[in-house]
Design an enzyme around this catalytic site. Structure first.
Site, mmCIF file in Angstrom:
data_model
loop_
_atom_site.group_PDB
_atom_site.id
_atom_site.type_symbol
_atom_site.label_atom_id
_atom_site.label_comp_id
_atom_site.label_asym_id
_atom_site.label_seq_id
_atom_site.Cartn_x
_atom_site.Cartn_y
_atom_site.Cartn_z
ATOM 1 N N HIS A 197 0.498 -1.244 0.121
ATOM 2 C CA HIS A 197 0.022 -0.180 -0.283
ATOM 3 C C HIS A 197 0.981 1.213 0.370
ATOM 4 C CE1 HIS A 197 -4.196 -1.738 0.744
ATOM 5 N NE2 HIS A 197 -3.118 -2.912 0.987
ATOM 6 N N ASP A 405 3.500 9.763 -0.762
ATOM 7 C CA ASP A 405 2.386 9.063 -0.123
ATOM 8 C C ASP A 405 1.747 7.714 -1.242
ATOM 9 O OD1 ASP A 405 0.004 8.368 1.513
ATOM 10 O OD2 ASP A 405 -0.595 9.981 1.248
HETATM 11 C C1 GDG Z 1 -2.068 4.220 3.726
HETATM 12 C C2 GDG Z 1 -0.805 4.985 2.639
HETATM 13 C C3 GDG Z 1 -2.901 4.664 1.007
HETATM 14 C C4 GDG Z 1 -8.157 9.716 8.371
HETATM 15 N N1 GDG Z 1 -8.861 10.306 9.085
HETATM 16 C C5 GDG Z 1 -10.560 10.288 9.590
HETATM 17 C C6 GDG Z 1 -10.070 8.663 8.568
HETATM 18 N N2 GDG Z 1 -9.143 9.254 8.020
HETATM 19 C C7 GDG Z 1 -9.213 7.873 6.936
HETATM 20 C C8 GDG Z 1 -9.163 8.742 5.704
HETATM 21 C C9 GDG Z 1 -8.777 7.821 4.819
HETATM 22 C C10 GDG Z 1 -8.021 7.374 5.443
HETATM 23 O O1 GDG Z 1 -8.123 7.017 6.646
HETATM 24 C C11 GDG Z 1 -6.675 7.347 5.362
HETATM 25 O O2 GDG Z 1 -5.838 6.962 4.359
HETATM 26 P P1 GDG Z 1 -4.518 7.441 3.540
HETATM 27 O O3 GDG Z 1 -4.767 6.660 1.846
HETATM 28 O O4 GDG Z 1 -4.589 9.181 2.867
HETATM 29 O O5 GDG Z 1 -3.708 7.305 4.112
HETATM 30 P P2 GDG Z 1 -3.052 5.819 4.468
HETATM 31 O O6 GDG Z 1 -3.230 6.139 6.566
HETATM 32 O O7 GDG Z 1 -1.889 6.429 5.029
HETATM 33 O O8 GDG Z 1 -2.779 5.099 4.066
HETATM 34 C C12 GDG Z 1 -2.271 5.670 1.524
HETATM 35 C C13 GDG Z 1 -3.368 3.581 1.896
HETATM 36 O O9 GDG Z 1 -3.065 3.156 2.474
HETATM 37 C C14 GDG Z 1 -4.424 2.893 1.149
HETATM 38 O O10 GDG Z 1 -3.822 1.666 0.045
HETATM 39 O O11 GDG Z 1 -3.465 4.956 -0.149
HETATM 40 O O12 GDG Z 1 -0.932 6.137 0.363
HETATM 41 O O13 GDG Z 1 -0.322 5.548 3.051
HETATM 42 O O14 GDG Z 1 -9.974 7.255 4.173
HETATM 43 O O15 GDG Z 1 -10.670 9.306 5.215
HETATM 44 N N3 GDG Z 1 -11.250 7.996 8.711
HETATM 45 C C15 GDG Z 1 -12.559 7.979 9.718
HETATM 46 N N4 GDG Z 1 -12.222 9.050 10.547
HETATM 47 C C16 GDG Z 1 -10.979 9.861 10.979
HETATM 48 O O16 GDG Z 1 -10.841 11.402 11.733
HETATM 49 N N5 GDG Z 1 -13.545 7.958 9.932
#
Ligand code: GDG
Length: 499
Positions: A197, A405
């Site tokens: 990921h 990212d």
């Molecule tokens: C890894 C990779 C890749 C955030 N705050 C809250 C919340 N979130 C959710 C967001 C989003 C998820 O968490 C974060 O996803 P990201 O992709 O932005 O980042 P990572 O956590 O670093 O994820 C990344 C991912 O894996 C998938 O393969 O895209 O590059 O680093 O969905 O909405 N959700 C809730 N409350 C929050 O306060 N419910």
């Protein structure tokens, strides 16, 4: 799935195992599983329940923790009587396997010591920074490495135990890179997929890893290694040639008499779910309320991230501060909301980051806020999906400025939530999402002037132009949602002809 193993699977289905559930009752689970997901975490959170009924049944209760991965895989898991292996999130003994929503969940035990060494240490203080361009210096410790190996072995053994003959096993992410090879050794009959990921670094960086050959061989245990971006897949193919002299042609390499494919599968979100949330009248109402509570500013600028040093939160705050200082933006016409979800709080890098971000927020509010009107609303909290959707609906400009990212789902969620309402996305070139969301206001987060210019262009974009850009990105996402991602990966894994 399961391919030619179907005959054997149906025979296995006759063999019924009794597994004690965490509710204290007994559930019958049909034999072994033709589809197994192995991930660091289970897709559930433990809830503390101290009612008498809960105490009588052992006191452990679970609540689904809906994420993109489980949403995408749920139908496949249900259809194929799938099993998900992962850690419950609490150190100590593992509960017995149990069923939830048609999926068998097999909890793995991690001791306190293993949480510290395998999870916080090797996974999040060594591999995570190294794979993200070493934006913080990776820390290398031998005892972390040993714990990583030991935990990976236990996950591999658990998968070997539950997988049916010739089953498909899909291993997820950087915490479990040794599992594919360990599993293949135990169960050469399996079809093994791996998806990373996060980014996969260029050779020069990867070579710093003391465990480099072991990790590479670990991944090469899979039939298909999936990455977020083509560049990452190429880094992997080149690395295998460099370290092991393994030749490759196109996306396939030959390793120990087998073919291993390395390809890109950019992950996505449940677009329909986000659109449904954003269309919900209660969410709309909440969005209007948020804007009112912010003092009805002309421009609401939003950031939503785990509080992680890869996300470029400080860079974005600094850009906002300089724009306020130069008078190119002003309070209360423009306000920023920064949600920084608590994350990995016991890891040192993260504690240091929190101090830096909070100091910057304090500085901006000290310099530019007024009584009752802060310039930055900083929220170190977790929110519900619907509150997040309301924030997306309330924001005129979304800032996603990671230094590196794998993908960044927040960028995709914002686009999906905007429906016909326009809005502008400022997006780092170093997020995987930049490969698809070309109509965003792209910027290099290391170039502060570039970030400032992109933010100003986003703030001042003509509404019709904003809607046009958003429309193109939305159409792209509707065709490329998380279900399409999962089925592309599994189709590619199933298509392998040498199995
Ligand atoms: C890894 C990779 C890749 C955030 N705050 C809250 C919340 N979130 C959710 C967001 C989003 C998820 O968490 C974060 O996803 P990201 O992709 O932005 O980042 P990572 O956590 O670093 O994820 C990344 C991912 O894996 C998938 O393969 O895209 O590059 O680093 O969905 O909405 N959700 C809730 N409350 C929050 O306060 N419910």
């Amino acid at each position: 799935m399961g391919g030619a193993g179907g005959e054997r699977i149906s025979r296995l289905k006759g063999r019924v195992e009794i597994i004690r559930s965490d509710y204290g009752g007994e559930q019958t689970l049909a034999g072994k599983s033709p589809f197994v997901v192995v991930a660091n975490r289970l897709p559930v959170d433990e809830v503390t329940d101290d009612t008498p009924a809960a105490r009588m049944s052992g006191g452990r209760r679970w609540r689904p923790s809906p994420g993109g991965l489980v949403t995408a895989l749920h139908p496949v898991l249900v259809e194929h009587k799938g099993t998900w292996i992962g850690w419950s999130g609490t150190a100590g003994d593992a509960p017995e396997p149990f069923e939830m929503d048609g999926i068998t969940l097999v909890p793995m035990a991690l001791s306190d010591d293993e949480v510290e060494r395998y999870y916080e240490g090797q996974s999040n203080a060594t591999i995570w920074p190294l794979y993200h361009d070493a934006v913080e210096p990776p820390v290398f410790r031998r005892r972390w490495r040993d714990a990583y190996r030991e935990v990976n072995r236990r996950y591999a053994e658990a998968a070997a135990e539950v997988a049916a003959y010739r089953a498909t096993v899909w291993v997820q992410d950087y915490q479990l890179q040794l599992v594919p090879a360990m599993l293949r050794e135990l169960r050469p009959d399996l079809r093994i997929g791996f998806f990373l990921h996060i980014p996969f670094p260029p050779i020069e960086l990867f070579m710093q890893l003391p465990q480099r050959t072991e990790v590479l061989r670990g991944l090469l245990g899979a039939d298909l290694v999936g990455f977020q971006q083509r560049l990452a897949a190429q880094n992997f193919l080149r690395l295998a040639r460099h370290l092991l002299g393994t030749p490759y042609s196109g996306s396939t390499l030959e390793y120990e008499g087998r073919k291993v494919k390395a390809e890109a599968f950019p992950i996505s979100i449940d677009v329909a779910e986000m659109q449904r949330l954003a269309d919900n009248p209660l969410v709309r109402e909440r969005a209007a309320q948020i804007r009112a509570e912010l003092g009805d500013p002309k421009t609401v600028i939003l950031g939503v991230d785990r509080l992680d040093y890869t996300k470029g939160i400080e860079h974005r705050l600094k850009a906002f501060r300089e724009l306020l200082g130069e008078g190119r933006l002003s309070v209360p016409e423009a306000v920023m909301v920064q949600v920084a979800t608590p994350s990995r709080e016991r890891v040192e890098h993260y504690q240091a980051l929190r101090v830096k971000v909070e100091r910057e927020v304090g500085r901006i509010n000290g310099d530019f806020g007024r009584v009752g009107v802060p310039a930055v609303h900083y929220l170190h909290q977790s929110y519900s999906r619907s509150e997040l959707a309301a924030l997306y609906c309330a924001a005129d400009v979304m800032m996603v400025t990671p230094l590196r990212d794998g993908m960044n789902l927040v960028a995709k969620e914002y686009v999906a939530a905007r429906a016909e309402h326009g809005g502008a996305l400022v997006l780092s070139e170093f997020a995987g999402a930049a490969g698809e969301l070309r109509q965003a206001f792209l910027c290099n987060p290391h170039d502060l002037d570039g970030v400032k210019d992109a933010l100003i262009r986003a703030v001042n974009v003509d509404p019709a132009e904003a809607r046009r850009r958003m429309g193109i990105m939305q159409r792209h996402l509707r065709r490329h949602d998380v279900a399409a991602w999962a089925s592309d990966f599994l189709r590619s894994l199933g298509d392998l002809d040498d199995h």
